[in-house]
Structures are given as C-alpha cells and as structure tokens.
Design a protein around this motif. Structure first.
Motif, PDB file in Angstrom:
ATOM      1  N   LYS A 210      53.533 -37.719   1.100  1.00  8.07           N
ATOM      2  CA  LYS A 210      52.476 -36.751   0.820  1.00  8.07           C
ATOM      3  C   LYS A 210      52.779 -35.918  -0.431  1.00  8.07           C
ATOM      4  O   LYS A 210      53.923 -35.710  -0.806  1.00  8.07           O
ATOM      5  N   ARG A 211      51.690 -35.463  -1.046  1.00  9.12           N
ATOM      6  CA  ARG A 211      51.788 -34.429  -2.080  1.00  9.12           C
ATOM      7  C   ARG A 211      51.640 -33.046  -1.442  1.00  9.12           C
ATOM      8  O   ARG A 211      52.242 -32.079  -1.919  1.00  9.12           O
ATOM      9  N   HIS A 212      50.845 -32.954  -0.394  1.00 10.07           N
ATOM     10  CA  HIS A 212      50.781 -31.700   0.365  1.00 10.07           C
ATOM     11  C   HIS A 212      52.171 -31.374   0.920  1.00 10.07           C
ATOM     12  O   HIS A 212      52.894 -32.248   1.393  1.00 10.07           O
ATOM     13  N   GLY A 213      52.517 -30.091   0.856  1.00 13.73           N
ATOM     14  CA  GLY A 213      53.801 -29.674   1.406  1.00 13.73           C
ATOM     15  C   GLY A 213      54.951 -29.757   0.431  1.00 13.73           C
ATOM     16  O   GLY A 213      56.108 -29.642   0.833  1.00 13.73           O
ATOM     17  N   THR A 214      54.649 -29.954  -0.877  1.00 21.63           N
ATOM     18  CA  THR A 214      55.721 -30.076  -1.869  1.00 21.63           C
ATOM     19  C   THR A 214      56.113 -28.737  -2.487  1.00 21.63           C
ATOM     20  O   THR A 214      56.889 -28.706  -3.435  1.00 21.63           O
ATOM     21  N   LEU A 215      55.592 -27.621  -1.982  1.00 12.48           N
ATOM     22  CA  LEU A 215      55.938 -26.303  -2.531  1.00 12.48           C
ATOM     23  C   LEU A 215      57.452 -26.096  -2.580  1.00 12.48           C
ATOM     24  O   LEU A 215      58.191 -26.503  -1.667  1.00 12.48           O
ATOM     25  N   ASN A 216      57.904 -25.473  -3.647  1.00  9.67           N
ATOM     26  CA  ASN A 216      59.272 -24.994  -3.777  1.00  9.67           C
ATOM     27  C   ASN A 216      59.670 -24.277  -2.484  1.00  9.67           C
ATOM     28  O   ASN A 216      59.003 -23.335  -2.057  1.00  9.67           O
ATOM     29  N   SER A 217      60.753 -24.723  -1.855  1.00  6.63           N
ATOM     30  CA  SER A 217      61.104 -24.147  -0.548  1.00  6.63           C
ATOM     31  C   SER A 217      61.537 -22.687  -0.656  1.00  6.63           C
ATOM     32  O   SER A 217      61.476 -21.953   0.326  1.00  6.63           O
ATOM     33  N   TYR A 218      61.967 -22.224  -1.834  1.00  6.45           N
ATOM     34  CA  TYR A 218      62.259 -20.800  -2.017  1.00  6.45           C
ATOM     35  C   TYR A 218      60.972 -19.974  -2.077  1.00  6.45           C
ATOM     36  O   TYR A 218      60.967 -18.791  -1.746  1.00  6.45           O
ATOM     37  N   ALA A 219      59.888 -20.593  -2.565  1.00  5.48           N
ATOM     38  CA  ALA A 219      58.641 -19.859  -2.794  1.00  5.48           C
ATOM     39  C   ALA A 219      57.649 -20.006  -1.658  1.00  5.48           C
ATOM     40  O   ALA A 219      56.573 -19.413  -1.711  1.00  5.48           O
TER      41      ALA A 219
END
Length: 718
Positions: free
Chosen positions: A570-579
């Motif tokens: 998926k492309r969904h859920g690729t947010l920087n885990s710190y942010a």
C-alpha cells in the motif's frame, strides 16, 4: 541449507532489538570500524531523573523499566562513536553540583540574551552552515544563539566548540564564540567583510577532516540542514525586509552526528533526538532567564528527520518524548523539569518521502476463510547494510500458551517452507547455515515483542497490547568471523492466524536504510513485492495514491479516485513514523506550478489510530517548483550559493517559516490554546487555489486540509 532454530528466551536488558542486533554485527565485524562505547539516554526529555542511576545502567544493573527509586524507569543504554562521546557523563550526572537541573543555570553561565519580541527558530538537522550571510545581522553578527554539535570530536577540542561535562556528546557554540570566530576568519577581521568560510568551518568543527568518521556535510555543494535553515529562517540583511525579519528572529540549533552514529535502520536516532529536543527547550528557557524575561520566547522546532517503520503512535521513544512534552507544556511542575513546561511545544516534521518505495503492506487474516498470507521481501544484492522488516499484529493479546496469535516464517530464497510458528514476548528465533558438524553461522534473527500502550497508561484511553516481530537480515557483503552473509533475492514472509475466533490486522513496514560506514556505503533498499501492485499509470506516470487529471478536465466537486488498489502493498500508511502523531504539525508536499501533490510524498491512513495517532498530514507546502524544475531553491553549502533540493523536509521548513511569520504578525498566539497544527490546517482551508492549478480534487490523506502557497525565497527575503 539454511535452518531456523526454535524460539528461545532472550533478554534485551535496557536496550531494544535494534540495539541488540547492532551489538552482534559490530562486535563480530572484521576490518576498519569506528569504536563504539556505551552511553545513557533519558526515557523522555521532561523526565531526566531517569539518568540518576546512569552508572548502574551502564554496568547493566537492573532490567529495562525497573524503578530506580526516583519514580522513573532505567534510562536507555545506547552505543555511540567513541570519538564524539563524553564517557564521563554518567559519573558527572551522579555527582553534579546542581541536582535539580541538567544545563547550567542562567546565574552561572554566560548565555546570550534576547529582546522581548524575539521569535526563536529551533532546528535539529545535519550540515548547518553558521557562517552564511543570510543567517547574520546587517552588522555581520550571527543570528545563532547557540548550537550543539553532537558529532564534534571530544579529543583535542579547545574553546571552539566548547566541551562541557554536562554534554554527553560533542561540544557547543554560543553567540559570543561564533561572533569571535566570524571576526577571526573575516577579511581584515571586519564582520561585514567576506568570510574565509572553509577556515571558519574547520575552526568551529562544522567540518572535521583528521577523523574519517567525523562530520563533512559542508564540504560538498549541498547541505540538508543549511537548505532547511535558509527556508525556515534565512534573510538577506542587505535589504529592508530581510533586516527586519533578521532582527526579530534567532536560531537555536542542534547538529546531529554523522549517519554512522545512528546505526543501521536508525537504531540510535531516537535517542540523539531526545537529547536535542530537551537541549533546545532548556537553553531557550535559560536564555529567557538571562534576559530578565518571565517566560521563554516562542520557539518552533523543525526536525526534518524520520523513519518509515514504527508503531505510528507514541510507542517509539522520540515520539513518546514529544507526546509527553506536549501534554506537560502548560502544567505546573517543580524541580529538574520545570524549565521544559513553561511554553507549549511547537514542532514541525515532514510527512516523509516513501510513498512509492513499496515499503508498507497491510492485510487481514480471518480465522477460517483466510488464515494464511504470503508476501515477498526482496533483498537487493551488494548491500553493505542490514535490512529490517517490522511485522505488527494489531489489537491482539497472548494466547493460552503466552504466544502471539500471529505465527510467522521467513523462508530464504530457493527453499521450501518448513511451517509457521509463533513466538512469545521476549523471545527470538535465529537462522543458521551449518558449515560443519561442529559449527554454525548465523544469518538472521526474528525478535518477538509485546508492545504495551505508550507510557503504560490505560487512563489515556489506549488499552491496546500489540505484538511486533522484527525481522533482521545481516548485510549480504558483511565481513564477519561469526555471522555469515544472508543471500540476496526473494525472501518469503509467511503469516498465519492462530486465533480460533478473531480476525487479525497485520501491518508490514520495511525500515529506513542508511549508510553505517564513513564514505559511501552501498545501501540497497529492500522492498515488498506484490504482483497486484501497479507502479505506473496508463500514460507512463508514476502511480500516486490518487488519480489527478490534467488541467481543466475534472471539476473540483468530483471525488478523487483511489489508485491504491493492490492486494497487500500500500501507499496508504506510509507517513513518517515520527510525524504520525497528534502533537506535531506534519507537512506533505506538492508541485508549485500546478498544485499536483508530489508522488513521493507519503500518504496517511492505512494504520490503526491510537488516541495520539494521525491519519493524514496537517497540510502541504511546495516540494517542487515545476514539472521540469525538481526541488525548491534555498541556500547551498557555501555562502551565497543557491541549490535545488527535493523532499518533504523542505516543505516542513516552509511551514516553520509560516509559523514564525504568523507570530511576528500576531496572527497566532504561541502561548495560546490553538496549536500550530490547527492554525496551519485553517490557513490551508482559507487559501484559494491559484489560477493555473489543475482542477482535479486531492484527498485529505495525501495533503491534509489543503495546499498552502508559500512565497518564493526572493520575495520573503529580498
């Protein structure tokens, strides 16, 4: 033949699986390597009391999380390069003259002073060029109040930068030292004359050549931190607008150490950031005290760093630190942490650039209809670094045997499956290659951990207990007497739901890869392969999360069509885990010429949100000037130079400057109850789309509440 051993108990002490894996590889690696030593790090920046048993922690006394009698758990123990580490820091902490603080008080240290209308730009980055004209006042004096160079060598340092017993790493520079050195390396010792920049950079340890492992980011043409610094707070002092902006804004900087200090997969990055965050807020408070002010000046912190894999909530150390800090911002406090609680935390982080990296997968395993799944993890050849894959089993508890309900198997290339098995919290499984009847060689490990709610506080509304498997593969070019090189190619990750009655949601995330040796390490990033994943659209463009039509072909009232339709990846859920948390402003990117979202800019959603989670970026700022002009312009490594760099780090820097301008114009109250998150979101909603932007809709999960127009570098600073 490669064979997995049985699950066995394994104590991490007061470390983490990443730290444990680092210890194994580093200890057994042949050839030249930097020497690492143990160092202690607090659990959060507003509970430094966890360092009170620092010496015992370094000696391995007490398991992780054990109460030391001070009301705080044991600190983390990390490994840091010896050349930059103050090995006496733990001894100093336990015998420090002022047991109520970390940094010296304003009464005993010559901190710089500021006016009561100053706004502070805090930046955590690498390659920060202090000598640039755009970071100085009209008379040539620096606008930098202080800079902690965490990676500066501690041996042979004099007054520049200054070593201090209270700094666990490197040394610091404050305004007076910077101005003195600027004059020393200016033509005729005139601060307004040209600067001998290379000499200044060497004298201040911004660049250091004698040690191969030390910092040299400013030796090239571009510098990440300088580019961020220019966008966030750079100003030309030779024009009216630039002088006015520069007079009212100052910098507080933390220069992180070279990448090798972070370890493979960013093992230690969280902990340098924890110290950096605490240093910024405490120095800002001490400067206010020195200036006779009743509270610290407003400060917005730009941290253009992150990781791809992670819990996407407060379970990570640095994220947990930010959440704790944000919660305690306006609360009354006493003792060592009082200075960190006088002003709300304002932090800006990038959404990330991993949208197209095939680094995230999500699937659901039902007890009967679909209890099994299989996905390929592709390891590229000639990789000098380890590869990591985190497998999160969301919303689950132990079964009757104390094991995770999710069974796992990692099948080497070319071999047949042997069967999935489940681990219990605190267990590991190792992969062996038998080379003789008497010896074996290790290639990989799987760690099983139970991840409790952040802070272990069920009262915060987060009662989830999840399991995480961390899959670690050594480098396939690793030189070791003990550990063998795992083969490159397609490793199969096989998963099975062992629960008799409940479905399991599973997330897989490839961890960020980065060099771990000085010079140019080969970092061949691994990825997840899914035959249903489409990389390109029919017209040959990179396939983004959503479909964006050409200008004029789609009305703004239409619904953005979701192109993220693969079965697993998926492309969904690729947010920087710190942010991916609610305490910070999270900034995505778009193309300035037509408003099209940047394809690489990470997308929200796709992960289960906790009470502090985030399902989308806050807003978007430009990351590219146009289709043929990739990146955005800002300062290069050398004074007077201008370069283009691309990525959400620089969108984050633009958001930081937007906040600073809003404070200067009194459009937002930095001490008030409206967080910068909410302010940026409402700003995006108020702005109309410029003429010439394409009319296709964009989704909130890609750009947040909208795209904010940012004035060009020339317009904001002449």
């Amino acid at each position: 033949m490669l064979t997995w051993g049985d699950w066995m108990d394994h104590s991490l002490g007061n470390g983490t699986p990443y730290v444990d894996w680092f210890d194994i590889l580093h200890e057994n690696r042949r050839g030249n390597k930097p020497e690492f030593v143990k160092q202690i790090v607090p659990r959060t920046p507003d509970t430094f009391q966890s360092l009170d048993k620092g010496v015992e922690a370094l000696d391995g006394v007490g398991p992780a999380g054990e109460d030391t009698g001070t009301g705080a758990p044991e600190p983390y123990v990390i490994r840091s390069p010896k050349f930059m580490t103050n090995t006496k820091f733990a001894d100093w902490w336990n015998t420090r003259p002022d047991p109520t603080g970390w940094l010296p008080s304003a009464a005993t240290f010559d901190y710089p002073t500021v006016e009561d209308d100053t706004v502070v730009v805090g930046i955590i980055d690498v390659g920060l060029s202090l000598g640039h004209r755009r970071f100085r006042l009209a008379d040539g004096r620096t606008r930098v109040l202080g800079c902690w160079l965490q990676g500066a060598p501690v041996d042979g340092l004099g007054e520049i930068p200054e070593r201090a017993p209270y700094l666990p790493f490197g040394g610091h520079l404050f305004e007076g030292q910077i101005n003195t050195t600027l004059a020393q390396f200016s033509v005729g010792q005139d601060l307004q004359a040209p600067l001998k920049q290379e000499g200044f950079n060497r004298a201040t340890c911004l660049t250091h050549y004698p040690l191969a492992d030390a910092d040299r980011d400013l030796a090239g043409r571009v510098s990440h931190g300088t580019h961020v610094m220019g966008l966030a707070g750079g100003a030309d002092p030779d024009c009216i607008q630039g002088r006015e902006f520069g007079q009212k804004t100052r910098f507080l900087l933390v220069s992180l150490p070279p990448a090798l200090a972070f370890g493979e997969g960013g093992t230690f990055l969280d902990f340098y950031l924890i110290y950096a965050l605490r240093w910024l807020v405490e120095v800002n408070a001490r400067i206010a005290e020195k200036s006779g002010l009743d509270k610290p000046r407003p400060m917005v912190i730009n941290a253009s760093f992150g990781k791809h894999a992670g819990s996407k909530d407060g379970a990570q150390p640095f994220v947990n630190a930010m959440l704790n800090h944000a919660r305690s911002g306006r609360l009354a406090a006493t003792g060592v942490d009082e200075v960190t609680r006088r002003v709300p935390l304002h932090a800006v982080l990038p959404a990330g650039n991993s949208n197209l990296d095939r680094a995230t997968a999500k699937l659901t395993l039902t007890p009967t209809d679909g209890p099994r799944a299989e996905i390929d993890w592709v390891i590229q050849p000639d990789d000098d670094t380890s590869n990591f894959l985190e497998v999160w089993c969301e919303s689950t508890t132990e079964n009757a045997l104390g094991q995770c309900d999710l069974a796992i198997e990692l099948v080497p290339p070319g071999q047949s499956p042997a069967g999935e098995s489940a681990g219990a919290a605190g267990q590991i499984q190792e992969l062996f290659r038998t080379t003789s009847e008497e010896s074996v060689q290790h290639l990989a490990r799987i760690y099983c951990q139970r991840i409790d709610p952040p802070n272990g506080d069920a009262d915060q509304g987060d009662t989830r207990r999840r399991f995480r498997y961390l899959l670690c593969l050594g480098p396939d070019r690793h030189r070791s007497d003990v550990w063998a090189n795992p083969p490159s190619g397609r490793w199969k990750v096989r998963l099975k739901n062992l629960s008799p009655d409940k479905a399991l949601t599973v997330s897989l995330m490839v961890q960020t890869d980065q060099p771990v040796r000085s010079g140019s390490s080969a970092t061949r990033v691994s990825y997840l392969d899914d035959p249903t994943y489409e990389k390109f659209t029919k017209d040959g463009r990179n396939r983004d999360t959503y479909e964006y039509g050409f200008h004029g072909l789609s009305g703004s009232g239409a619904v953005a069509r979701d192109l993220d339709t693969a079965e697993f990846v998926k492309r969904h859920g690729t947010l920087n885990s710190y942010a991916a948390n609610s305490s910070v402003a999270t900034i995505a990117g778009y193309r300035a010429s037509d408003g099209r979202p940047a394809e690489y800019s990470s997308t929200g959603k796709g992960v289960e949100e906790g009470p502090d989670g985030r399902s989308a970026p806050t807003a978007a700022f430009p990351t590219d000037d146009g289709y043929a002009h990739l990146g955005v312009l800002s300062d290069g490594a050398s004074d007077g130079s201008m370069v283009a760099m691309q990525g959400t780090s620089f969108a984050s820097a633009m958001a930081t400057r937007t906040i600073v301008n809003a404070w200067l114009a009194r459009q937002h109250d930095p001490y008030g109850k409206v967080p910068i998150n909410q302010f940026l979101a409402s700003t995006a909603q108020r702005q109309a789309a410029p003429k010439g932007w394409f009319k296709s809709p964009v989704d909130v999960e890609k750009v947040g509440t909208g795209r904010i127009v940012f004035e060009s570098r020339r317009r904001t600073s002449c």
